[in-house]
Design an enzyme around this catalytic site. Structure first.
Site, short mmCIF file in Angstrom:
data_model
loop_
_atom_site.label_atom_id
_atom_site.label_comp_id
_atom_site.label_asym_id
_atom_site.label_seq_id
_atom_site.Cartn_x
_atom_site.Cartn_y
_atom_site.Cartn_z
N ASP A 51 0.85 -1.20 0.00
CA ASP A 51 0.00 0.00 0.00
C ASP A 51 0.89 1.25 0.00
OD1 ASP A 51 0.84 -0.22 2.61
OD2 ASP A 51 -1.13 0.07 3.52
N SER A 52 2.20 1.04 0.04
CA SER A 52 3.14 2.14 -0.20
C SER A 52 2.93 2.72 -1.60
CB SER A 52 4.59 1.66 -0.04
OG SER A 52 4.83 0.53 -0.85
N ASP A 56 -0.94 -6.07 -0.31
CA ASP A 56 -1.28 -5.43 0.96
C ASP A 56 -2.78 -5.21 1.06
OD1 ASP A 56 0.58 -4.91 2.91
OD2 ASP A 56 1.39 -3.14 1.90
N LYS A 82 -1.17 -9.28 2.82
CA LYS A 82 -0.39 -8.86 3.99
C LYS A 82 -1.25 -7.92 4.83
CE LYS A 82 3.34 -5.98 3.72
NZ LYS A 82 2.84 -4.81 4.49
N GLU A 102 -1.23 -5.50 8.51
CA GLU A 102 -0.43 -4.87 9.56
C GLU A 102 -1.06 -5.15 10.93
OE1 GLU A 102 0.31 -0.73 8.82
OE2 GLU A 102 1.04 -1.12 6.78
N GLU A 105 9.34 -4.43 10.52
CA GLU A 105 9.75 -3.13 9.97
C GLU A 105 10.20 -2.20 11.09
OE1 GLU A 105 7.07 -1.21 7.23
OE2 GLU A 105 8.30 0.61 7.16
O1 KIV Z 1 3.67 -1.15 1.65
C1 KIV Z 1 4.84 -1.53 1.65
O2 KIV Z 1 5.63 -1.23 0.75
C2 KIV Z 1 5.28 -2.36 2.75
C3 KIV Z 1 6.73 -2.71 2.84
C4 KIV Z 1 7.54 -1.53 3.14
C5 KIV Z 1 6.99 -3.83 3.77
O3 KIV Z 1 4.49 -2.75 3.56
#
Ligand code: KIV
Length: 266
Positions: free
Chosen positions: A45-46, A84, A114, A116, A183
């Site tokens: 989600d970055s 994510d 993924k 969090e 992280e």
């Molecule tokens: O969203 C992302 O890019 C991440 C990584 C930095 C692990 O969660």
């Protein structure tokens, strides 16, 4: 080269073979990374900060994620694609979590999602693993918790925080996650967690003793402007290379020296 599955990711830890993971947000980059034998492509989600120009990851939607996951899946042949789950796609109810995770797999084509959080999302992780959706955990500096953390800060420096993060890691494993991202935590804590868990740990700003490493691809390629966190190794400065090429193009167009006959149809 053989398609990588979550079983391979566990085997890599068991054999002591390090796991490589990079973010990818589009088809051409996914194709290139896949061709370099990256084990896992993370559609993070970055994408919000890196591609969409947002200040943080909180506004990223399921539609944004699906759009980018589909593009990445089209570009890869062998890497495992992990998507994510964006903010509010899994926190409201287990039903919504199942539906949204399912969409990233069914519509997006990802092979895992993924999430969090640690103890606080153990029920969500369990709800997904129970219906055979492979889940990667993510603890420590969790960008979706930016407001609670008061910014992007290293987590787990104090003893009580170390104990909490160990408990989070164990909750993630207990809930059936196949791996966990650590992280922004001290290297010594990442080592302790890695030794304690049977599932692989994948570090970002967590030192060398994790079972694998992940970085944001734009940071690796020098496409993130001037800001460079301490844990990022920039392997190439593509921004300079792109600027040089584009300046040359603009100059040639203005001078009328592009296109020549070579680039024209008869
Ligand atoms: O969203 C992302 O890019 C991440 C990584 C930095 C692990 O969660």
């Amino acid at each position: 080269m053989k398609k990588i599955t979550i079983l391979d990711i566990q085997r890599f830890k068991d054999e002591g073979r390090k796991i490589s993971m990079l973010t990818a947000y589009d088809c051409p980059i996914a194709r290139i990374l896949d061709g370099c034998n990256v084990d896992i492509l993370l559609v993070g989600d970055s994408v919000g900060n890196v591609i969409m120009g947002l200040d943080n990851t909180l506004p990223v939607t399921m539609d944004d994620m699906l759009h980018h996951v589909k593009a990445v899946v089209r570009g890869r042949k062998q890497a495992l694609v992990v998507a994510d789950m964006p903010f509010l796609s899994y926190q409201v109810s287990l039903e919504e979590a199942r539906r949204n995770a399912g969409l990233l797999i069914k519509e997006g084509g990802a092979e895992a999602v993924k999430i969090e959080g640690g103890e606080n999302v153990e029920d969500v992780l369990q709800a997904l693993t129970t219906i055979d959706i492979p889940v990667m955990g993510h603890i420590g500096l969790t960008p979706q918790s930016i407001h609670r953390m008061g910014g992007y800060k290293v987590q787990g420096k104090e003893e009580h925080q170390r104990q909490k993060l160990m408990a989070d890691a164990q909750a993630v494993e207990r809930a059936g996650a196949f791996a966990v991202v650590l992280e922004g935590v001290p290297a010594s804590l990442a080592r302790e967690i890695t030794e304690k868990l049977t599932i692989p740990t994948i570090g970002i700003g967590a030192g060398a003793n994790c079972d694998g490493q992940v970085l944001v691809i734009n940071d690796v390629l020098g496409l993130s402007g001037k800001f460079r966190p301490k844990f990022v190794k920039q392997y190439v400065q593509l921004e300079d290379i792109i600027k040089k090429a584009v300046t040359e193009y603009v100059d040639e167009v203005q001078a009328g020296t592009f296109p020549t006959e070579e680039f024209s149809f008869k």
